[in-house]
Write a protein that holds these residues in place. Structure first.
Motif, PDB file in Angstrom:
ATOM      1  N   ARG A  62      -0.156   4.095  81.782  1.00  0.00           N
ATOM      2  CA  ARG A  62       0.825   4.530  82.764  1.00  0.00           C
ATOM      3  C   ARG A  62       2.209   3.937  82.485  1.00  0.00           C
ATOM      4  NH1 ARG A  62       1.222   1.008  87.235  1.00  0.00           N
ATOM      5  NH2 ARG A  62      -0.054  -0.880  86.974  1.00  0.00           N
ATOM      6  N   SER A  63       2.362   3.365  81.300  1.00  0.00           N
ATOM      7  CA  SER A  63       3.651   2.800  80.927  1.00  0.00           C
ATOM      8  C   SER A  63       3.973   3.167  79.488  1.00  0.00           C
ATOM      9  CB  SER A  63       3.645   1.268  81.059  1.00  0.00           C
ATOM     10  OG  SER A  63       3.429   0.891  82.394  1.00  0.00           O
ATOM     11  N   THR A  64       5.269   3.297  79.204  1.00  0.00           N
ATOM     12  CA  THR A  64       5.714   3.583  77.851  1.00  0.00           C
ATOM     13  C   THR A  64       6.913   2.715  77.545  1.00  0.00           C
ATOM     14  OG1 THR A  64       4.991   5.883  78.011  1.00  0.00           O
ATOM     15  CG2 THR A  64       6.533   5.325  76.243  1.00  0.00           C
ATOM     16  N   ILE A  65       6.817   1.949  76.458  1.00  0.00           N
ATOM     17  CA  ILE A  65       7.939   1.147  75.992  1.00  0.00           C
ATOM     18  C   ILE A  65       8.557   1.847  74.788  1.00  0.00           C
ATOM     19  CG2 ILE A  65       6.493  -0.295  74.497  1.00  0.00           C
ATOM     20  CD1 ILE A  65       8.379  -2.641  75.121  1.00  0.00           C
ATOM     21  N   SER A  66       9.868   1.827  74.702  1.00  0.00           N
ATOM     22  CA  SER A  66      10.541   2.447  73.566  1.00  0.00           C
ATOM     23  C   SER A  66      11.848   1.708  73.311  1.00  0.00           C
ATOM     24  CB  SER A  66      10.794   3.935  73.812  1.00  0.00           C
ATOM     25  OG  SER A  66      11.606   4.118  74.960  1.00  0.00           O
ATOM     26  N   ARG A  67      12.360   1.882  72.114  1.00  0.00           N
ATOM     27  CA  ARG A  67      13.641   1.269  71.781  1.00  0.00           C
ATOM     28  C   ARG A  67      14.475   2.251  71.008  1.00  0.00           C
ATOM     29  NH1 ARG A  67      12.216  -3.928  68.094  1.00  0.00           N
ATOM     30  NH2 ARG A  67      14.471  -4.165  68.078  1.00  0.00           N
ATOM     31  N   GLY A  68      15.754   2.211  71.236  1.00  0.00           N
ATOM     32  CA  GLY A  68      16.655   3.119  70.573  1.00  0.00           C
ATOM     33  C   GLY A  68      17.294   2.443  69.378  1.00  0.00           C
ATOM     34  N   ASN A  69      17.405   3.140  68.297  1.00  0.00           N
ATOM     35  CA  ASN A  69      18.096   2.661  67.102  1.00  0.00           C
ATOM     36  C   ASN A  69      19.207   3.642  66.746  1.00  0.00           C
ATOM     37  OD1 ASN A  69      16.464   0.328  66.510  1.00  0.00           O
ATOM     38  ND2 ASN A  69      14.872   1.748  65.922  1.00  0.00           N
ATOM     39  N   PRO A  70      20.417   3.232  66.480  1.00  0.00           N
ATOM     40  CA  PRO A  70      20.835   1.837  66.421  1.00  0.00           C
ATOM     41  C   PRO A  70      21.450   1.316  67.715  1.00  0.00           C
ATOM     42  CG  PRO A  70      22.552   3.215  65.559  1.00  0.00           C
ATOM     43  CD  PRO A  70      21.476   4.149  66.031  1.00  0.00           C
ATOM     44  N   THR A  71      21.103   1.912  68.846  1.00  0.00           N
ATOM     45  CA  THR A  71      21.756   1.496  70.075  1.00  0.00           C
ATOM     46  C   THR A  71      21.249   0.163  70.601  1.00  0.00           C
ATOM     47  OG1 THR A  71      20.143   2.682  71.431  1.00  0.00           O
ATOM     48  CG2 THR A  71      22.110   3.879  70.742  1.00  0.00           C
ATOM     49  N   ASN A  72      20.132  -0.319  70.023  1.00  0.00           N
ATOM     50  CA  ASN A  72      19.578  -1.599  70.486  1.00  0.00           C
ATOM     51  C   ASN A  72      19.317  -1.617  71.974  1.00  0.00           C
ATOM     52  OD1 ASN A  72      19.775  -2.495  67.873  1.00  0.00           O
ATOM     53  ND2 ASN A  72      21.653  -3.651  68.203  1.00  0.00           N
ATOM     54  N   THR A  73      18.838  -0.524  72.486  1.00  0.00           N
ATOM     55  CA  THR A  73      18.469  -0.446  73.893  1.00  0.00           C
ATOM     56  C   THR A  73      16.959  -0.361  74.016  1.00  0.00           C
ATOM     57  OG1 THR A  73      20.533   0.704  74.405  1.00  0.00           O
ATOM     58  CG2 THR A  73      18.777   0.824  76.029  1.00  0.00           C
ATOM     59  N   LEU A  74      16.417  -1.137  74.915  1.00  0.00           N
ATOM     60  CA  LEU A  74      14.977  -1.164  75.156  1.00  0.00           C
ATOM     61  C   LEU A  74      14.699  -0.498  76.492  1.00  0.00           C
ATOM     62  CD1 LEU A  74      12.231  -2.341  74.085  1.00  0.00           C
ATOM     63  CD2 LEU A  74      12.669  -4.269  75.630  1.00  0.00           C
ATOM     64  N   TYR A  75      13.620   0.284  76.546  1.00  0.00           N
ATOM     65  CA  TYR A  75      13.256   0.981  77.771  1.00  0.00           C
ATOM     66  C   TYR A  75      11.808   0.686  78.142  1.00  0.00           C
ATOM     67  CZ  TYR A  75      17.311   3.805  76.451  1.00  0.00           C
ATOM     68  OH  TYR A  75      18.566   4.224  76.087  1.00  0.00           O
ATOM     69  N   LEU A  76      11.540   0.773  79.437  1.00  0.00           N
ATOM     70  CA  LEU A  76      10.173   0.738  79.932  1.00  0.00           C
ATOM     71  C   LEU A  76      10.058   1.787  81.021  1.00  0.00           C
ATOM     72  CD1 LEU A  76       7.363  -0.643  79.892  1.00  0.00           C
ATOM     73  CD2 LEU A  76       8.170  -2.033  81.821  1.00  0.00           C
ATOM     74  N   HIS A  77       9.219   2.777  80.789  1.00  0.00           N
ATOM     75  CA  HIS A  77       8.980   3.822  81.774  1.00  0.00           C
ATOM     76  C   HIS A  77       7.604   3.576  82.370  1.00  0.00           C
ATOM     77  CE1 HIS A  77       9.194   8.408  82.784  1.00  0.00           C
ATOM     78  NE2 HIS A  77       9.185   7.628  83.842  1.00  0.00           N
ATOM     79  N   MET A  78       7.548   3.441  83.686  1.00  0.00           N
ATOM     80  CA  MET A  78       6.293   3.166  84.360  1.00  0.00           C
ATOM     81  C   MET A  78       5.994   4.259  85.382  1.00  0.00           C
ATOM     82  SD  MET A  78       6.527  -0.962  84.941  1.00  0.00           S
ATOM     83  CE  MET A  78       4.785  -1.070  85.365  1.00  0.00           C
ATOM     84  N   ASN A  79       4.761   4.754  85.343  1.00  0.00           N
ATOM     85  CA  ASN A  79       4.302   5.771  86.286  1.00  0.00           C
ATOM     86  C   ASN A  79       3.210   5.188  87.173  1.00  0.00           C
ATOM     87  OD1 ASN A  79       5.863   7.889  85.040  1.00  0.00           O
ATOM     88  ND2 ASN A  79       4.352   7.896  83.395  1.00  0.00           N
TER      89      ASN A  79
END
Length: 120
Positions: A62-79
């Motif tokens: 129920r969660s997804t972690i991702s990171r953007g390149n080269p923006t160096n942004t980290l995300y966590l999507h939780m349902n």
């Protein structure tokens, strides 16, 4: 590396949210950790440079972690959020290690200030 989280807030059980973390630099491992009052800080999810992910059993599926390149942004999507997900959520960054140190927050060198998530 400086880390700044955003996206926390109050949500109803069963809802969803996305946390974001802006990083000033790039590290091999990045992760989300959380700490509830009276409890130890625990790993939620980690991701390495190549996109390999690791999740705590409590959020798997129920969660997804991702990171953007080269923006160096980290995300966590939780349902399907639960009241037990209530905690301060921290973004962190560090060097390489097994499962990107999901179970070893002490291995993380850089931490954000945290963002509160409250599920009711």
């Amino acid at each position: 590396v400086q880390l700044v989280e955003s996206g926390g807030g109050s949500v109803q059980a069963g809802g969803s949210l996305r946390l974001s973390c802006a990083a000033s630099g790039y590290t091999y491992c990045m992760g989300w950790f959380r700490q509830a009052p009276g409890k130890e800080r625990e790993g939620v999810a980690t991701i390495d440079r190549d996109g390999s992910t690791n999740y705590a059993d409590s959020v798997k599926g129920r969660s997804t972690i991702s990171r953007g390149n080269p923006t160096n942004t980290l995300y966590l999507h939780m349902n399907s959020l639960k009241p037990e997900d209530t905690a301060m959520y921290y973004c962190a960054a560090t060097y390489a290690g097994p499962d990107c140190w999901l179970r070893s927050p002490d291995k993380y060198l850089h931490w954000g200030q945290g963002t509160q998530v409250t599920v009711s």
